[in-house]
Design a protein around this motif. Structure first.
Motif, PDB file in Angstrom:
ATOM      1  N   ASP A 104      69.664 -67.113  52.273  1.00 27.03           N
ATOM      2  CA  ASP A 104      69.016 -65.966  52.713  1.00 27.03           C
ATOM      3  C   ASP A 104      69.534 -65.407  53.803  1.00 27.03           C
ATOM      4  N   GLY A 105      69.117 -64.151  54.319  1.00 28.48           N
ATOM      5  CA  GLY A 105      69.762 -63.442  55.436  1.00 28.48           C
ATOM      6  C   GLY A 105      69.876 -62.036  55.346  1.00 28.48           C
ATOM      7  N   ASP A 106      70.174 -61.387  56.176  1.00 21.43           N
ATOM      8  CA  ASP A 106      70.322 -59.898  56.128  1.00 21.43           C
ATOM      9  C   ASP A 106      71.716 -59.335  57.031  1.00 21.43           C
ATOM     10  N   GLY A 107      72.323 -60.271  57.024  1.00 20.49           N
ATOM     11  CA  GLY A 107      73.862 -60.033  58.080  1.00 20.49           C
ATOM     12  C   GLY A 107      74.812 -59.699  57.047  1.00 20.49           C
ATOM     13  N   GLY A 108      74.666 -59.474  55.838  1.00 21.52           N
ATOM     14  CA  GLY A 108      75.888 -59.129  54.879  1.00 21.52           C
ATOM     15  C   GLY A 108      76.845 -60.134  55.182  1.00 21.52           C
ATOM     16  N   ALA A 109      76.623 -61.460  55.450  1.00 22.85           N
ATOM     17  CA  ALA A 109      77.757 -62.283  55.202  1.00 22.85           C
ATOM     18  C   ALA A 109      78.751 -62.583  54.198  1.00 22.85           C
ATOM     19  N   ALA A 110      80.093 -62.423  54.697  1.00 24.09           N
ATOM     20  CA  ALA A 110      81.019 -62.375  53.515  1.00 24.09           C
ATOM     21  C   ALA A 110      82.225 -63.734  54.241  1.00 24.09           C
ATOM     22  N   VAL A 111      82.704 -64.226  52.755  1.00 27.50           N
ATOM     23  CA  VAL A 111      83.786 -65.147  53.227  1.00 27.50           C
ATOM     24  C   VAL A 111      84.975 -64.444  53.025  1.00 27.50           C
ATOM     25  N   GLU A 112      85.850 -64.786  54.117  1.00 22.09           N
ATOM     26  CA  GLU A 112      87.159 -63.961  54.389  1.00 22.09           C
ATOM     27  C   GLU A 112      87.930 -64.573  55.627  1.00 22.09           C
ATOM     28  N   PRO A 113      89.281 -64.470  55.269  1.00 24.04           N
ATOM     29  CA  PRO A 113      89.883 -65.058  56.728  1.00 24.04           C
ATOM     30  C   PRO A 113      89.610 -63.792  57.881  1.00 24.04           C
ATOM     31  N   VAL A 114      89.674 -64.423  59.090  1.00 28.95           N
ATOM     32  CA  VAL A 114      89.614 -63.569  60.071  1.00 28.95           C
ATOM     33  C   VAL A 114      90.454 -63.848  61.327  1.00 28.95           C
ATOM     34  N   THR A 115      90.592 -62.795  61.979  1.00 32.38           N
ATOM     35  CA  THR A 115      91.462 -63.020  63.260  1.00 32.38           C
ATOM     36  C   THR A 115      90.658 -62.404  64.637  1.00 32.38           C
ATOM     37  N   MET A 116      90.578 -63.447  65.496  1.00 31.50           N
ATOM     38  CA  MET A 116      89.625 -63.285  66.654  1.00 31.50           C
ATOM     39  C   MET A 116      90.598 -63.927  68.044  1.00 31.50           C
ATOM     40  N   GLY A 117      90.709 -63.026  69.058  1.00 32.15           N
ATOM     41  CA  GLY A 117      91.351 -63.396  70.271  1.00 32.15           C
ATOM     42  C   GLY A 117      92.756 -63.779  69.819  1.00 32.15           C
ATOM     43  N   GLY A 118      93.279 -63.042  69.014  1.00 33.31           N
ATOM     44  CA  GLY A 118      94.992 -63.405  68.648  1.00 33.31           C
ATOM     45  C   GLY A 118      95.082 -64.492  67.529  1.00 33.31           C
ATOM     46  N   ALA A 119      94.012 -65.248  67.320  1.00 31.55           N
ATOM     47  CA  ALA A 119      94.397 -66.542  66.421  1.00 31.55           C
ATOM     48  C   ALA A 119      93.739 -66.145  65.091  1.00 31.55           C
ATOM     49  N   HIS A 120      94.104 -66.532  64.122  1.00 33.06           N
ATOM     50  CA  HIS A 120      93.672 -66.629  62.621  1.00 33.06           C
ATOM     51  C   HIS A 120      93.318 -67.801  62.293  1.00 33.06           C
ATOM     52  N   TYR A 121      91.858 -67.451  61.472  1.00 34.96           N
ATOM     53  CA  TYR A 121      91.348 -68.520  60.968  1.00 34.96           C
ATOM     54  C   TYR A 121      91.156 -68.412  59.169  1.00 34.96           C
ATOM     55  N   ALA A 122      91.645 -69.232  58.636  1.00 27.47           N
ATOM     56  CA  ALA A 122      91.344 -68.954  56.890  1.00 27.47           C
ATOM     57  C   ALA A 122      90.250 -69.295  56.445  1.00 27.47           C
ATOM     58  N   LYS A 123      89.311 -70.284  56.968  1.00 26.08           N
ATOM     59  CA  LYS A 123      88.058 -70.630  56.321  1.00 26.08           C
ATOM     60  C   LYS A 123      86.950 -69.896  57.106  1.00 26.08           C
ATOM     61  N   SER A 124      86.837 -68.873  56.843  1.00 25.39           N
ATOM     62  CA  SER A 124      85.908 -68.229  57.860  1.00 25.39           C
ATOM     63  C   SER A 124      84.804 -67.299  57.146  1.00 25.39           C
ATOM     64  N   VAL A 125      83.607 -66.977  58.040  1.00 26.56           N
ATOM     65  CA  VAL A 125      82.615 -66.007  57.544  1.00 26.56           C
ATOM     66  C   VAL A 125      82.463 -64.950  58.410  1.00 26.56           C
ATOM     67  N   ARG A 126      82.401 -63.567  57.911  1.00 23.56           N
ATOM     68  CA  ARG A 126      82.170 -62.513  58.680  1.00 23.56           C
ATOM     69  C   ARG A 126      80.676 -62.320  58.553  1.00 23.56           C
TER      70      ARG A 126
END
Length: 227
Positions: A104-126
């Protein structure tokens, strides 16, 4: 040889009697044959016709009784439950949130690698973050803790100058722990005790927009895992 008058009379008398007697016997025999023959014919004509009995034969097919010793066929497990991860995990196991379905939800959650604060995270949710809050609900039955890195995605619109927060709640909407604030320049550690919770809702709120006209940005749950 000359016969006397008396001898001739006697011979005629005895000659006539046999013929008369023979004729009488023939008549008697004829009458008897007609009587008995006619009676026999009448009896045959009046004799009742034989009755014909028809016997109906019914074929009964026996239905086999259920074998009480037979093992019941197991019902297939709910595939929706499997995909949402509602089954109980093995003790000490962990799973990435990116490997589970949003229920459930309304945030348009998507599974994809992300980069935050200069670090890369492969198993992530946007997750979309708005002033009203964008959210995603996950099944967490059997798990004790949620751990993740949270922040604003490096490639998100309206990232510079924006501030957001992450709040974890239970199925009733009650907050679990305090909201965690973050900004585009860093990524924060999120660790929440979710023991006893069948579901959790993760809500990302934009508390400050870097651009006046912007209404959202994308937050990330870097390598978020249930354990």
């Amino acid at each position: 040889m000359d016969l006397t008058k008396e001898e001739r009379r006697a011979r005629r008398r005895f000659g006539v009697i046999p013929k008369w007697f023979e004729l009488l016997c023939i008549c008697a025999a004829t009458i008897a044959a007609g009587f008995f023959g006619g009676r026999q014919t009448v009896v045959r004509a009046d004799s009742p016709k034989p009755e014909v009995t028809v016997t109906a034969t019914a074929t009964v097919t026996a239905t086999p009784a259920s074998d009480p010793t037979a093992e019941a066929t197991p019902e297939p497990e709910d595939t929706a439950q499997q995909s949402s991860g509602a089954e109980s995990p093995a003790p000490g196991s962990s799973v990435y949130l990116a490997e589970r379905d949003v229920i459930d939800g309304d945030g348009g959650a998507a599974v994809e690698p992300v980069t935050m604060g200069g670090a890369h995270y492969a198993k992530s949710v946007r997750l979309g973050c708005t002033s009203a809050g964008g959210s995603a609900v996950y099944s967490t039955s059997g798990y004790q803790r949620l751990n993740a890195k949270v922040g604003i995605l490096a490639d998100s619109p309206n990232a510079i100058g924006s501030v957001g927060s992450i709040q974890v709640s239970n199925a009733a909407g009650n907050p679990i722990g305090k909201p965690l604030s973050f900004r585009s320049s860093d990524a924060k550690d999120l660790s929440v005790d979710i023991s006893g919770q069948d579901q959790i809702r993760i809500t990302c709120v934009m508390t400050k927009s870097g651009e006046e006209s912007a209404t959202y940005f994308y937050g990330g749950l870097g390598d978020a895992a249930l354990s």
